[in-house]
Write a protein that holds these residues in place. Structure first.
Motif, PDB file in Angstrom:
ATOM      1  N   LEU A   1      10.362   6.584   5.911  1.00  0.00           N
ATOM      2  CA  LEU A   1       9.283   6.004   5.092  1.00  0.00           C
ATOM      3  C   LEU A   1       9.057   6.778   3.792  1.00  0.00           C
ATOM      4  O   LEU A   1       8.776   6.181   2.747  1.00  0.00           O
ATOM      5  CB  LEU A   1       7.974   5.956   5.903  1.00  0.00           C
ATOM      6  N   VAL A   2       9.201   8.096   3.838  1.00  0.00           N
ATOM      7  CA  VAL A   2       9.005   8.894   2.614  1.00  0.00           C
ATOM      8  C   VAL A   2      10.116   8.571   1.616  1.00  0.00           C
ATOM      9  O   VAL A   2       9.871   8.377   0.418  1.00  0.00           O
ATOM     10  CB  VAL A   2       9.003  10.409   2.943  1.00  0.00           C
ATOM     11  N   ALA A   3      11.357   8.482   2.135  1.00  0.00           N
ATOM     12  CA  ALA A   3      12.499   8.257   1.236  1.00  0.00           C
ATOM     13  C   ALA A   3      12.447   6.869   0.591  1.00  0.00           C
ATOM     14  O   ALA A   3      12.846   6.705  -0.569  1.00  0.00           O
ATOM     15  CB  ALA A   3      13.797   8.439   2.006  1.00  0.00           C
ATOM     16  N   ILE A   4      11.957   5.900   1.334  1.00  0.00           N
ATOM     17  CA  ILE A   4      11.853   4.545   0.754  1.00  0.00           C
ATOM     18  C   ILE A   4      10.975   4.593  -0.497  1.00  0.00           C
ATOM     19  O   ILE A   4      11.317   4.069  -1.559  1.00  0.00           O
ATOM     20  CB  ILE A   4      11.282   3.559   1.796  1.00  0.00           C
ATOM     21  N   ARG A   5       9.845   5.283  -0.378  1.00  0.00           N
ATOM     22  CA  ARG A   5       8.928   5.386  -1.522  1.00  0.00           C
ATOM     23  C   ARG A   5       9.530   6.256  -2.637  1.00  0.00           C
ATOM     24  O   ARG A   5       9.392   5.945  -3.821  1.00  0.00           O
ATOM     25  CB  ARG A   5       7.597   5.968  -1.038  1.00  0.00           C
TER      26      ARG A   5
ATOM     27  N   ALA B   1      16.843   5.087  10.034  1.00  0.00           N
ATOM     28  CA  ALA B   1      16.772   5.517   8.631  1.00  0.00           C
ATOM     29  C   ALA B   1      18.098   5.283   7.909  1.00  0.00           C
ATOM     30  O   ALA B   1      18.120   4.796   6.770  1.00  0.00           O
ATOM     31  CB  ALA B   1      16.393   6.997   8.560  1.00  0.00           C
ATOM     32  N   MET B   2      19.209   5.593   8.577  1.00  0.00           N
ATOM     33  CA  MET B   2      20.505   5.469   7.912  1.00  0.00           C
ATOM     34  C   MET B   2      20.849   4.002   7.637  1.00  0.00           C
ATOM     35  O   MET B   2      21.541   3.690   6.668  1.00  0.00           O
ATOM     36  CB  MET B   2      21.611   6.152   8.734  1.00  0.00           C
ATOM     37  N   GLU B   3      20.319   3.107   8.473  1.00  0.00           N
ATOM     38  CA  GLU B   3      20.544   1.670   8.213  1.00  0.00           C
ATOM     39  C   GLU B   3      19.835   1.230   6.931  1.00  0.00           C
ATOM     40  O   GLU B   3      20.169   0.219   6.336  1.00  0.00           O
ATOM     41  CB  GLU B   3      20.035   0.840   9.409  1.00  0.00           C
ATOM     42  N   LYS B   4      18.821   2.002   6.523  1.00  0.00           N
ATOM     43  CA  LYS B   4      18.092   1.655   5.293  1.00  0.00           C
ATOM     44  C   LYS B   4      18.791   2.181   4.044  1.00  0.00           C
ATOM     45  O   LYS B   4      18.340   1.912   2.922  1.00  0.00           O
ATOM     46  CB  LYS B   4      16.675   2.242   5.354  1.00  0.00           C
ATOM     47  N   ASN B   5      19.809   3.022   4.250  1.00  0.00           N
ATOM     48  CA  ASN B   5      20.561   3.577   3.107  1.00  0.00           C
ATOM     49  C   ASN B   5      19.710   4.384   2.138  1.00  0.00           C
ATOM     50  O   ASN B   5      19.857   4.252   0.920  1.00  0.00           O
ATOM     51  CB  ASN B   5      21.207   2.440   2.313  1.00  0.00           C
ATOM     52  N   VAL B   6      18.803   5.168   2.675  1.00  0.00           N
ATOM     53  CA  VAL B   6      17.921   5.932   1.780  1.00  0.00           C
ATOM     54  C   VAL B   6      18.256   7.420   1.742  1.00  0.00           C
ATOM     55  O   VAL B   6      17.785   8.138   0.873  1.00  0.00           O
ATOM     56  CB  VAL B   6      16.431   5.738   2.143  1.00  0.00           C
ATOM     57  N   TYR B   7      19.048   7.885   2.717  1.00  0.00           N
ATOM     58  CA  TYR B   7      19.413   9.308   2.761  1.00  0.00           C
ATOM     59  C   TYR B   7      20.915   9.479   2.590  1.00  0.00           C
ATOM     60  O   TYR B   7      21.693   8.595   2.956  1.00  0.00           O
ATOM     61  CB  TYR B   7      19.028   9.917   4.118  1.00  0.00           C
ATOM     62  N   GLY B   8      21.311  10.647   2.075  1.00  0.00           N
ATOM     63  CA  GLY B   8      22.704  11.052   2.093  1.00  0.00           C
ATOM     64  C   GLY B   8      22.984  11.641   3.462  1.00  0.00           C
ATOM     65  O   GLY B   8      23.378  10.949   4.395  1.00  0.00           O
ATOM     66  N   ARG B   9      22.699  12.942   3.608  1.00  0.00           N
ATOM     67  CA  ARG B   9      22.892  13.607   4.890  1.00  0.00           C
ATOM     68  C   ARG B   9      21.611  13.519   5.724  1.00  0.00           C
ATOM     69  O   ARG B   9      20.513  13.684   5.181  1.00  0.00           O
ATOM     70  CB  ARG B   9      23.218  15.071   4.612  1.00  0.00           C
ATOM     71  N   TYR B  10      21.757  13.302   7.040  1.00  0.00           N
ATOM     72  CA  TYR B  10      20.594  13.301   7.937  1.00  0.00           C
ATOM     73  C   TYR B  10      20.943  14.216   9.102  1.00  0.00           C
ATOM     74  O   TYR B  10      21.772  13.868   9.951  1.00  0.00           O
ATOM     75  CB  TYR B  10      20.299  11.883   8.418  1.00  0.00           C
TER      76      TYR B  10
END
Ligand SMILES: C[S@@+](CC[C@H](N)C(=O)[O-])C[C@H]1O[C@@H](n2cnc3c(N)ncnc32)[C@H](O)[C@@H]1O
Length: 252
Positions: free
Chosen positions: A105-109, A131-140
């Motif tokens: 949620l933080v990365a989306i914003r 989260a990774m399905e949302k494509n908002v992070y590089g490494r998790y």
């Protein structure tokens, strides 16, 4: 870097949470209590693995985001908006690490603000998947943030961010040491939590703001702001902290 007075919602209150316990007791009585207070408090007596599993199961059930939205959870938005005020320019170049990142949620914003280089840490594999399905992070990185050194280089990030990750059974106060280590000197730490949640566990009550003050005393970071914001979670206030990191190491 924006200075304190360019962040209109940051009012730099510096009172320690431990001074406010009586105030909370009054508030709970007046407002009919906080939602799930016993359940939140009981996390303190469980292991980190048990608590992370609870989040994992919540995310697998598919209701984490809706349930927290129903409780008026605006922590991710408020925190990401604060990061955007700290870095008004060149957002696409800023490297950010989201601690206790959950479902993103933080990365989306942050991405709505134009940040693109965002990594994450959280012990919940189901949260990582969502989260990774949302494509908002590089490494998790699937891991706990605590007193241990994470598999992350020192000084790797311009900013560490976290919303809702401190509280009974979640990140302990000492995790702040790792916040400091991964941010390069001159970078920022921006983190937030529900105000009353920090007063529920012994660790956060006794150590969280004490450690923050100790790091100021050691010259590890300098305070940019400490803001109490309304309607953070459960329609109760939250606290948003911003620090400018000056060193990578803290004294033991
Ligand atoms: C209230 S959620 C916040 C998630 C996300 N930041 C958000 O705002 O939606 C708390 C998160 O902390 C994670 N967590 C629990 N223990 C942790 C620990 N020791 N270190 C890092 N994250 C932890 C949980 O898996 C969960 O995703």
């Amino acid at each position: 870097m924006a200075e304190q007075n360019t962040m209109p919602h940051l009012n730099n209150q510096s009172r320690l949470l431990t001074d406010k316990n009586t105030e909370y007791e009054i508030m709970f009585k007046r407002e009919g209590g906080a939602t799930n207070l016993d359940s939140i408090k009981s996390r303190e007596s469980r292991t980190p693995e048990q608590n992370a599993k609870t989040y994992d199961e919540w995310v697998i059930k598919g209701t984490y985001e809706q349930d927290t939205a129903n409780l008026g959870y605006s922590g991710p938005q408020i925190t990401a908006d604060t990061v955007a005020m700290v870095f008004p320019k060149n957002k696409e170049k800023i490297r950010i690490l989201d601690m206790a990142a959950g479902t993103g949620l933080v990365a989306i914003r942050l991405r709505k603000h134009g940040f693109k280089r965002i990594d994450a840490v959280d012990p919940s594999p189901a949260s990582k998947k969502v989260a990774m399905e949302k494509n908002v992070y590089g490494r998790y990185l699937v891991d706990f943030v605590d007193e241990r050194r994470l598999d992350i280089e020192t000084d790797e990030y311009d900013c560490v961010v976290s919303a809702g990750g401190f509280g009974p059974g979640l990140m302990p106060s000492i995790a702040l040491k790792e916040f400091v280590r991964v941010v390069k000197p001159g970078g920022y730490a921006c983190f937030s939590c529900t105000e009353y949640i920090l007063s529920l566990s012994k660790d956060h009550k006794e150590k969280f703001e004490a450690l923050i003050e100790e790091y100021i005393r050691q010259g590890v970071w300098e305070k940019v702001s400490r803001s109490v914001v309304q309607g953070y979670f459960d329609f109760k206030p939250g606290v948003v902290y911003v620090f400018r990191v000056l060193k990578s190491e803290v004294q033991p």
